[in-house]
Design a protein around this motif. Structure first.
Motif, short mmCIF file in Angstrom:
data_model
loop_
_atom_site.label_atom_id
_atom_site.label_comp_id
_atom_site.label_asym_id
_atom_site.label_seq_id
_atom_site.Cartn_x
_atom_site.Cartn_y
_atom_site.Cartn_z
N GLY A 1 42.91 27.64 4.56
CA GLY A 1 42.76 27.51 3.11
C GLY A 1 42.86 26.09 2.62
O GLY A 1 43.54 25.80 1.63
N ASN A 2 42.18 25.16 3.31
CA ASN A 2 42.26 23.74 2.95
C ASN A 2 41.37 23.36 1.77
O ASN A 2 41.49 22.25 1.25
N GLY A 3 40.45 24.24 1.38
CA GLY A 3 39.57 23.92 0.25
C GLY A 3 40.30 24.05 -1.07
O GLY A 3 41.43 24.54 -1.15
N ARG A 4 39.61 23.63 -2.12
CA ARG A 4 40.22 23.71 -3.46
C ARG A 4 39.42 24.57 -4.42
O ARG A 4 39.74 24.67 -5.59
N GLY A 5 38.36 25.21 -3.92
CA GLY A 5 37.52 26.04 -4.78
C GLY A 5 36.06 25.72 -4.54
O GLY A 5 35.61 25.64 -3.39
N ILE A 6 35.31 25.53 -5.62
CA ILE A 6 33.90 25.15 -5.52
C ILE A 6 33.78 23.65 -5.74
O ILE A 6 34.10 23.14 -6.82
N HIS A 7 33.36 22.93 -4.71
CA HIS A 7 33.25 21.47 -4.78
C HIS A 7 31.83 21.08 -5.19
O HIS A 7 30.86 21.62 -4.66
N LEU A 8 31.74 20.15 -6.11
CA LEU A 8 30.44 19.69 -6.63
C LEU A 8 30.16 18.27 -6.14
O LEU A 8 31.04 17.40 -6.17
N PHE A 9 28.91 18.04 -5.70
CA PHE A 9 28.49 16.72 -5.22
C PHE A 9 27.14 16.35 -5.81
O PHE A 9 26.31 17.21 -6.08
N GLN A 10 26.93 15.04 -6.00
CA GLN A 10 25.60 14.53 -6.30
C GLN A 10 24.97 14.08 -4.99
O GLN A 10 25.63 13.44 -4.16
N VAL A 11 23.70 14.44 -4.79
CA VAL A 11 23.00 14.18 -3.54
C VAL A 11 22.05 13.01 -3.71
O VAL A 11 21.23 12.99 -4.63
N ASN A 12 22.14 12.04 -2.81
CA ASN A 12 21.19 10.94 -2.79
C ASN A 12 19.90 11.45 -2.15
O ASN A 12 19.88 11.84 -0.99
N ARG A 13 18.82 11.43 -2.91
CA ARG A 13 17.56 12.01 -2.43
C ARG A 13 16.94 11.23 -1.27
O ARG A 13 16.16 11.78 -0.51
N VAL A 14 17.29 9.96 -1.15
CA VAL A 14 16.69 9.12 -0.11
C VAL A 14 17.51 9.16 1.18
O VAL A 14 16.95 9.31 2.28
N THR A 15 18.83 9.05 1.07
CA THR A 15 19.69 8.98 2.26
C THR A 15 20.33 10.30 2.62
O THR A 15 20.82 10.47 3.74
N GLY B 1 0.84 -1.19 0.00
CA GLY B 1 0.00 0.00 0.00
C GLY B 1 0.87 1.24 0.00
O GLY B 1 2.09 1.17 0.07
N THR B 2 0.26 2.38 -0.10
CA THR B 2 1.00 3.64 -0.15
C THR B 2 1.33 4.10 1.25
O THR B 2 0.46 4.18 2.11
N THR B 3 2.62 4.42 1.49
CA THR B 3 3.08 4.95 2.77
C THR B 3 3.91 6.19 2.49
O THR B 3 4.39 6.39 1.36
N PRO B 4 4.10 7.06 3.51
CA PRO B 4 4.96 8.22 3.30
C PRO B 4 6.35 7.85 2.82
O PRO B 4 6.92 8.50 1.95
N LEU B 5 6.93 6.75 3.39
CA LEU B 5 8.25 6.33 2.96
C LEU B 5 8.24 5.91 1.50
O LEU B 5 9.11 6.27 0.71
N MET B 6 7.18 5.16 1.13
CA MET B 6 7.09 4.70 -0.25
C MET B 6 6.91 5.87 -1.20
O MET B 6 7.51 5.91 -2.28
N ASP B 7 6.11 6.85 -0.79
CA ASP B 7 5.93 8.05 -1.61
C ASP B 7 7.28 8.72 -1.84
O ASP B 7 7.60 9.15 -2.95
N GLY B 8 8.06 8.81 -0.76
CA GLY B 8 9.38 9.45 -0.87
C GLY B 8 10.29 8.68 -1.80
O GLY B 8 11.01 9.27 -2.61
N LEU B 9 10.27 7.33 -1.71
CA LEU B 9 11.10 6.52 -2.58
C LEU B 9 10.71 6.68 -4.04
O LEU B 9 11.56 6.81 -4.93
N LEU B 10 9.40 6.69 -4.30
CA LEU B 10 8.93 6.86 -5.67
C LEU B 10 9.31 8.22 -6.22
O LEU B 10 9.76 8.35 -7.36
N GLN B 11 9.14 9.26 -5.38
CA GLN B 11 9.52 10.60 -5.83
C GLN B 11 11.01 10.68 -6.10
O GLN B 11 11.46 11.30 -7.06
N ALA B 12 11.80 10.04 -5.23
CA ALA B 12 13.25 10.05 -5.40
C ALA B 12 13.64 9.35 -6.70
O ALA B 12 14.46 9.85 -7.47
N GLN B 13 13.03 8.18 -6.96
CA GLN B 13 13.32 7.44 -8.19
C GLN B 13 12.96 8.28 -9.40
O GLN B 13 13.71 8.37 -10.38
N SER B 14 11.79 8.92 -9.35
CA SER B 14 11.33 9.74 -10.47
C SER B 14 12.26 10.92 -10.70
O SER B 14 12.62 11.24 -11.82
N GLY B 15 12.68 11.57 -9.57
CA GLY B 15 13.56 12.71 -9.67
C GLY B 15 14.91 12.35 -10.26
O GLY B 15 15.43 13.04 -11.13
#
Length: 423
Positions: free
Chosen positions: A64-78, A20-34
């Motif tokens: 000054g330990n950084g290297r500039g602008i760091h880019l990351f991909q975000v896991n929508r679920v975790t 059945g539909t649950t908030p967690l399942m809704d989130g997983l579906l939205q994450a997969q779709s996104g």
């Protein structure tokens, strides 16, 4: 064997049918779709070179330990961050701002030194909508030394800059192709510097950072774009400007500023979603002040002052970030040295009640931000050289550490771009 995407879809359909539909399942579906439409990305601004030519009173000296602008991909679920590239910059792009369409990014280059007055600079980048990679469009002078904050005017036609070491603010026009033009206005702060001890400092505090000269720390327009406000830490004032959108000029409002308690040091502020409540955080006083905001005049009227720290705290602390949750129910306040995020519930009339705190899992939390859904909060621990990820409890406002640390040298700010949304 079915293709991986086909298998995943079949599994999800079967799972939904059985459970059945649950908030967690809704989130997983939205994450997969996104994720299917495009990834969620995070850009992290860093200190990539040491602060130089600073006054001896400067307490915040990142190596000054950084290297500039760091880019990351975000896991929508975790909420996990996966490295996706670095735009190398040795000028400390410490504050970042995205335009609303997600096609341009702007950085305040805090340790750059341009011209005879050693001004900082602001850079404009185009964003590759396929992978989020940045391409430099141009770099212009910021109108003062040490630009520490940039924001976009709601019209999308101007970048607003606060120059911390220069004690000035500037308006930079955005040209048709996204590049920046020379400043249309620069305003230098002036007035009486506040005392070296904050009025509301905790017992035993030796917190002293900006009461040696003028220090513009943040600048942002109100939601309608009619007024622009900026905080000067050294003057203990929030300045209010009418904004001439045709000329890109700041005009003093009446009154032109509101004073905070001497020595408390206003640093950052955030509007409530209703546009009527305005919350200011004071770096040396370790307080939040609630103001009523009159959108027709730009006037601020203080109504409550509350400590950012838990009851009974004593010693030194420097406040940093303040954010209001998108649903308007909670305020989050950053504490450096105490290394915590204070959590406050918002009452029916905007007043705050302390409900708890969360350890930032790293040293000197300079800033933090929510992901676009408000499910996660990402804390930039500047001296800890990491970003810690917390899951947000929407009902209680509490922050629950996910166990995820992301190593980044001297992280200063984080902003998000959802490539599943059209640009």
């Amino acid at each position: 064997m079915s293709p991986p995407d086909s298998s995943r879809r079949s599994f999800l359909k079967t799972f939904v049918a059985l459970a059945g539909t649950t908030p967690l399942m809704d989130g997983l579906l939205q994450a997969q779709s996104g994720e299917a439409a495009g990834p969620l990305l995070a850009y992290v601004g860093t200190f990539s070179s040491p602060l130089g030519d600073v006054l001896p009173t400067q307490v915040d000296l990142p190596p000054g330990n950084g290297r500039g602008i760091h880019l990351f991909q975000v896991n929508r679920v975790t909420g996990a961050l996966t490295p996706a590239g670095i735009h190398e910059m040795g000028t400390s792009p410490s504050c970042l701002a995205l335009n609303t369409s997600g096609t341009r990014l702007y950085s305040a280059n805090e340790t750059d030194r341009a011209g005879e007055h050693k001004e900082g600079t602001v850079s404009a980048f185009s964003i590759n909508r396929a992978d989020g990679k940045l391409e430099l469009l141009n770099t212009v002078r910021s109108g003062g030394a040490g630009p520490t904050f940039v924001s976009l005017h709601p019209s999308g036609r101007f970048v607003l800059v606060a120059n911390y070491f220069g004690g000035s603010v500037a308006v930079l026009p955005i040209l048709a192709d996204g590049r920046l033009g020379a400043a249309t206005d620069i305003k230098a702060d002036a007035g009486k510097i506040g005392p070296t001890r904050a009025t509301n400092a905790p017992p035993g505090s030796f917190a002293f950072s900006g009461h040696d000269r003028t220090h513009a720390h943040m600048i942002q327009a109100d939601p309608a774009g009619c007024f622009v406000l900026h905080a000067d830490l050294g003057l203990d004032k929030i300045f209010i400007w009418k904004f001439d959108e045709q000329k890109g000029v700041l005009i003093p409002s009446e009154p032109p500023a509101v004073a905070l308690p001497p020595g408390d040091g206003p640093r950052h502020f955030h509007f409530h979603a209703n546009g009527r409540w305005f919350y200011s955080i004071q770096e040396e006083g370790s307080t939040i002040v609630l103001f009523d905001y009159d959108a027709s005049t730009g006037q601020l009227t203080s109504r409550q002052t509350i400590s950012t720290l838990p009851p009974g705290f004593a010693g030194s602390n420097f406040c940093s970030e303040i954010l209001v949750s998108a649903d308007g129910r909670f305020v989050y306040a950053g504490n450096r040295l105490h290394d915590s995020i204070g959590i406050f519930s918002i009452g029916p009339n905007g007043t705050l009640t302390f409900v708890g705190e969360e350890w930032t899992r790293g040293n000197y939390p300079r800033s933090f931000n929510f992901d676009p859904t408000g499910q996660f909060l990402y804390c930039c621990n500047q001296r800890g050289d990491n970003i810690a990820v917390f899951r947000v409890d929407r009902k209680t406002g509490s922050l629950n550490f996910t166990g995820q640390y992301t190593p980044v040298g001297n992280p200063s700010s984080i902003v998000f771009l959802d490539l599943a949304k059209n640009g």
